[in-house]
Design a protein around this motif. Sequence first.
Motif, PDB file in Angstrom:
ATOM      1  N   THR A  45       0.864  -1.078  -0.218  1.00  0.00           N
ATOM      2  CA  THR A  45      -0.038   0.041   0.005  1.00  0.00           C
ATOM      3  C   THR A  45       1.028   1.493  -0.094  1.00  0.00           C
ATOM      4  O   THR A  45       2.112   1.288   0.202  1.00  0.00           O
ATOM      5  CB  THR A  45      -0.601  -0.246   1.109  1.00  0.00           C
ATOM      6  OG1 THR A  45      -0.079  -0.035   2.460  1.00  0.00           O
ATOM      7  CG2 THR A  45      -1.912  -1.196   1.377  1.00  0.00           C
ATOM      8  N   LEU A  46       0.078   2.372  -0.177  1.00  0.00           N
ATOM      9  CA  LEU A  46       1.132   3.754  -0.990  1.00  0.00           C
ATOM     10  C   LEU A  46       1.477   3.858   1.144  1.00  0.00           C
ATOM     11  O   LEU A  46       0.502   3.687   1.849  1.00  0.00           O
ATOM     12  CB  LEU A  46       0.109   4.776  -0.868  1.00  0.00           C
ATOM     13  CG  LEU A  46       0.004   4.307  -2.678  1.00  0.00           C
ATOM     14  CD1 LEU A  46      -1.095   5.585  -3.453  1.00  0.00           C
ATOM     15  CD2 LEU A  46       1.056   3.880  -3.665  1.00  0.00           C
ATOM     16  N   THR A  47       2.464   4.555   1.635  1.00  0.00           N
ATOM     17  CA  THR A  47       2.832   5.309   1.885  1.00  0.00           C
ATOM     18  C   THR A  47       1.484   6.438   2.767  1.00  0.00           C
ATOM     19  O   THR A  47       1.310   7.126   1.464  1.00  0.00           O
ATOM     20  CB  THR A  47       4.261   6.259   2.436  1.00  0.00           C
ATOM     21  OG1 THR A  47       4.283   7.423   1.357  1.00  0.00           O
ATOM     22  CG2 THR A  47       4.857   5.170   2.194  1.00  0.00           C
ATOM     23  N   PRO A  48       1.589   7.379   3.930  1.00  0.00           N
ATOM     24  CA  PRO A  48       0.503   8.041   4.200  1.00  0.00           C
ATOM     25  C   PRO A  48       1.130   9.474   3.405  1.00  0.00           C
ATOM     26  O   PRO A  48       0.153   9.682   2.984  1.00  0.00           O
ATOM     27  CB  PRO A  48       0.863   8.836   5.629  1.00  0.00           C
ATOM     28  CG  PRO A  48       1.401   7.153   6.302  1.00  0.00           C
ATOM     29  CD  PRO A  48       2.332   7.047   4.944  1.00  0.00           C
ATOM     30  N   ALA A  49       2.532   9.949   2.973  1.00  0.00           N
ATOM     31  CA  ALA A  49       2.807  10.686   2.295  1.00  0.00           C
ATOM     32  C   ALA A  49       2.540  10.931   0.530  1.00  0.00           C
ATOM     33  O   ALA A  49       1.687  11.617   0.363  1.00  0.00           O
ATOM     34  CB  ALA A  49       4.511  11.264   2.144  1.00  0.00           C
ATOM     35  N   GLU A  95      -9.180  -2.222   3.918  1.00  0.00           N
ATOM     36  CA  GLU A  95      -9.831  -1.296   4.023  1.00  0.00           C
ATOM     37  C   GLU A  95      -9.858  -0.214   3.338  1.00  0.00           C
ATOM     38  O   GLU A  95      -8.014   0.089   2.976  1.00  0.00           O
ATOM     39  CB  GLU A  95      -9.255  -1.179   5.755  1.00  0.00           C
ATOM     40  CG  GLU A  95     -11.049  -1.829   6.480  1.00  0.00           C
ATOM     41  CD  GLU A  95     -12.387  -1.933   6.385  1.00  0.00           C
ATOM     42  OE1 GLU A  95     -12.821  -1.195   6.192  1.00  0.00           O
ATOM     43  OE2 GLU A  95     -12.500  -3.030   6.203  1.00  0.00           O
ATOM     44  N   ALA A  96     -10.927   0.625   2.839  1.00  0.00           N
ATOM     45  CA  ALA A  96      -9.980   1.934   1.758  1.00  0.00           C
ATOM     46  C   ALA A  96      -9.753   2.876   3.171  1.00  0.00           C
ATOM     47  O   ALA A  96      -9.959   2.791   4.570  1.00  0.00           O
ATOM     48  CB  ALA A  96     -10.915   2.395   1.490  1.00  0.00           C
ATOM     49  N   VAL A  97      -8.663   3.870   3.020  1.00  0.00           N
ATOM     50  CA  VAL A  97      -8.599   4.772   3.330  1.00  0.00           C
ATOM     51  C   VAL A  97      -9.276   5.868   3.516  1.00  0.00           C
ATOM     52  O   VAL A  97      -9.805   6.360   2.567  1.00  0.00           O
ATOM     53  CB  VAL A  97      -7.170   4.964   2.592  1.00  0.00           C
ATOM     54  CG1 VAL A  97      -6.789   6.558   3.825  1.00  0.00           C
ATOM     55  CG2 VAL A  97      -6.361   4.363   2.834  1.00  0.00           C
ATOM     56  N   ARG A  98      -9.981   5.940   4.741  1.00  0.00           N
ATOM     57  CA  ARG A  98     -11.507   7.393   5.486  1.00  0.00           C
ATOM     58  C   ARG A  98     -10.155   9.151   5.112  1.00  0.00           C
ATOM     59  O   ARG A  98      -9.084   8.843   6.138  1.00  0.00           O
ATOM     60  CB  ARG A  98     -11.813   7.608   5.953  1.00  0.00           C
ATOM     61  CG  ARG A  98     -12.945   8.404   5.970  1.00  0.00           C
ATOM     62  CD  ARG A  98     -13.589   7.638   7.610  1.00  0.00           C
ATOM     63  NE  ARG A  98     -13.382   7.629   8.874  1.00  0.00           N
ATOM     64  CZ  ARG A  98     -13.167   7.355   9.740  1.00  0.00           C
ATOM     65  NH1 ARG A  98     -14.200   6.452   9.243  1.00  0.00           N
ATOM     66  NH2 ARG A  98     -12.889   7.291  10.907  1.00  0.00           N
ATOM     67  N   VAL A  99     -10.462   9.390   4.252  1.00  0.00           N
ATOM     68  CA  VAL A  99     -10.001  11.389   4.018  1.00  0.00           C
ATOM     69  C   VAL A  99     -11.084  11.983   4.145  1.00  0.00           C
ATOM     70  O   VAL A  99     -11.687  11.876   4.030  1.00  0.00           O
ATOM     71  CB  VAL A  99      -8.619  11.431   3.408  1.00  0.00           C
ATOM     72  CG1 VAL A  99      -9.192  12.745   2.762  1.00  0.00           C
ATOM     73  CG2 VAL A  99      -7.555  10.387   2.828  1.00  0.00           C
ATOM     74  N   THR A 100     -10.773  12.952   5.344  1.00  0.00           N
ATOM     75  CA  THR A 100     -11.459  13.962   5.556  1.00  0.00           C
ATOM     76  C   THR A 100     -11.039  15.194   5.337  1.00  0.00           C
ATOM     77  O   THR A 100     -10.338  15.928   5.968  1.00  0.00           O
ATOM     78  CB  THR A 100     -11.960  14.169   7.541  1.00  0.00           C
ATOM     79  OG1 THR A 100     -12.726  12.951   8.133  1.00  0.00           O
ATOM     80  CG2 THR A 100     -12.959  15.148   8.002  1.00  0.00           C
ATOM     81  N   TYR A 152      -4.026   1.254  -2.762  1.00  0.00           N
ATOM     82  CA  TYR A 152      -2.725   0.881  -3.253  1.00  0.00           C
ATOM     83  C   TYR A 152      -2.627   1.950  -4.085  1.00  0.00           C
ATOM     84  O   TYR A 152      -1.242   1.806  -5.314  1.00  0.00           O
ATOM     85  CB  TYR A 152      -3.411  -0.655  -3.726  1.00  0.00           C
ATOM     86  CG  TYR A 152      -3.769  -1.743  -3.305  1.00  0.00           C
ATOM     87  CD1 TYR A 152      -2.016  -2.331  -2.442  1.00  0.00           C
ATOM     88  CD2 TYR A 152      -5.057  -1.736  -2.848  1.00  0.00           C
ATOM     89  CE1 TYR A 152      -2.605  -3.838  -1.611  1.00  0.00           C
ATOM     90  CE2 TYR A 152      -4.964  -2.864  -1.277  1.00  0.00           C
ATOM     91  CZ  TYR A 152      -4.178  -3.792  -0.960  1.00  0.00           C
ATOM     92  OH  TYR A 152      -3.713  -4.497  -0.268  1.00  0.00           O
ATOM     93  N   THR A 153      -3.746   2.585  -4.828  1.00  0.00           N
ATOM     94  CA  THR A 153      -3.594   4.047  -5.914  1.00  0.00           C
ATOM     95  C   THR A 153      -3.589   5.237  -6.105  1.00  0.00           C
ATOM     96  O   THR A 153      -2.995   6.068  -6.661  1.00  0.00           O
ATOM     97  CB  THR A 153      -4.512   3.159  -7.364  1.00  0.00           C
ATOM     98  OG1 THR A 153      -5.404   3.375  -6.344  1.00  0.00           O
ATOM     99  CG2 THR A 153      -4.127   1.347  -7.299  1.00  0.00           C
ATOM    100  N   GLY A 154      -4.661   5.102  -4.421  1.00  0.00           N
ATOM    101  CA  GLY A 154      -4.455   6.828  -4.693  1.00  0.00           C
ATOM    102  C   GLY A 154      -5.619   7.532  -4.762  1.00  0.00           C
ATOM    103  O   GLY A 154      -5.487   8.986  -4.443  1.00  0.00           O
ATOM    104  N   ALA A 155      -5.715   6.453  -5.551  1.00  0.00           N
ATOM    105  CA  ALA A 155      -7.366   7.228  -6.252  1.00  0.00           C
ATOM    106  C   ALA A 155      -8.723   7.083  -5.453  1.00  0.00           C
ATOM    107  O   ALA A 155      -8.889   6.596  -4.450  1.00  0.00           O
ATOM    108  CB  ALA A 155      -7.884   6.233  -7.604  1.00  0.00           C
ATOM    109  N   LEU A 156      -9.338   8.484  -5.805  1.00  0.00           N
ATOM    110  CA  LEU A 156     -10.922   8.781  -4.516  1.00  0.00           C
ATOM    111  C   LEU A 156     -12.028   7.796  -5.118  1.00  0.00           C
ATOM    112  O   LEU A 156     -11.556   7.500  -6.373  1.00  0.00           O
ATOM    113  CB  LEU A 156     -11.073  10.273  -5.203  1.00  0.00           C
ATOM    114  CG  LEU A 156     -10.209  10.992  -3.947  1.00  0.00           C
ATOM    115  CD1 LEU A 156     -10.152  12.570  -4.565  1.00  0.00           C
ATOM    116  CD2 LEU A 156     -10.527  10.621  -2.586  1.00  0.00           C
ATOM    117  N   LEU A 157     -12.394   7.098  -4.804  1.00  0.00           N
ATOM    118  CA  LEU A 157     -13.236   6.239  -4.213  1.00  0.00           C
ATOM    119  C   LEU A 157     -14.757   7.328  -5.137  1.00  0.00           C
ATOM    120  O   LEU A 157     -14.874   7.498  -4.208  1.00  0.00           O
ATOM    121  CB  LEU A 157     -13.928   4.873  -3.768  1.00  0.00           C
ATOM    122  CG  LEU A 157     -12.050   3.921  -3.597  1.00  0.00           C
ATOM    123  CD1 LEU A 157     -12.217   3.096  -2.553  1.00  0.00           C
ATOM    124  CD2 LEU A 157     -11.515   4.097  -5.239  1.00  0.00           C
TER     125      LEU A 157
END
Length: 202
Positions: free
Chosen positions: A55-59, A85-90, A113-118
Motif C-alpha cells: 500500500t502507499l505511504t501516508p505521504a 479497508e479503504a483509507v478514509r480522508v476528511t 494501493y493507487t491513491g485514487a478517490l473512490l
Amino acid sequence: MLKKIWFQTHWLLGISAGIVLAIVGVTGGMLSFEQQLLHAINPGVMSVTPRSTATLTPAELLAHVHDAAPDKRVSVINIAAEPGEAVRVTFASDAQSQGGKRARGETRYVDPYTGALLGQPRGVEFFRTVRQIHRWLAADDIGKQVVGASTVALIVLALSGLYLRWPRRWSDVRAWFTFRFAHKGRSFLWGMHSVVGTWVLI
C-alpha cells in the motif's frame, strides 16, 4: 397511598419519557452497527480488494489526494490495519453552520494501493440523521434538554419500578426473573413487563 403515587409516577414517566428513551435506544442500536451496514451497502467504496502489492505511504496518499482535489485541504486521514479497508480522508471545511458552529468537512474514501478517490458512499446522510435523532431528537438545544430530562427520568423510572416490584417475602425474589405462562391476557402482559423490566434494570 405512597405506592399509588409511585405507580402513577412510574406510569406517567413510562408513556412520556419512555417514548423518548425508546427512540434513543432504537437509534443507538442502529448506530452500533453503522460501520457494518455501510460497508455492506458500499462494496468497492469503503473496502477494496486486497492485493499482493504494498500500500502507499501516508505521504504518497496525501499527494494523490491533493492531485485529485487540489482545492481541498485534508484535515484527517485514517489508515486501517486491514488490507481490504479503504483509507478514509476528511477534508477541512471553512464554512460556518447555523449557530456559529463549524460545519463538518466532507469525508471521502481512497484506494490504499493507487491513491485514487473512490465513489461517494451511500447511507452516510441517513446515519448522520439517525445520530442527530439519537443525540438531540434532531431538535438542537430543545432536543438536548428533552433527552437530558428523559435520562434523569429513566433513573426515577427504574427506582420506582424497583419499589413497586419489591417482594413481600424474600422467597418471592425468584419470581422477578421468570415468566408465568399460566397467566393470560393483561395479567401475562403485566408479568412480562415486570420481568423484562427487572432484567433490563440489571
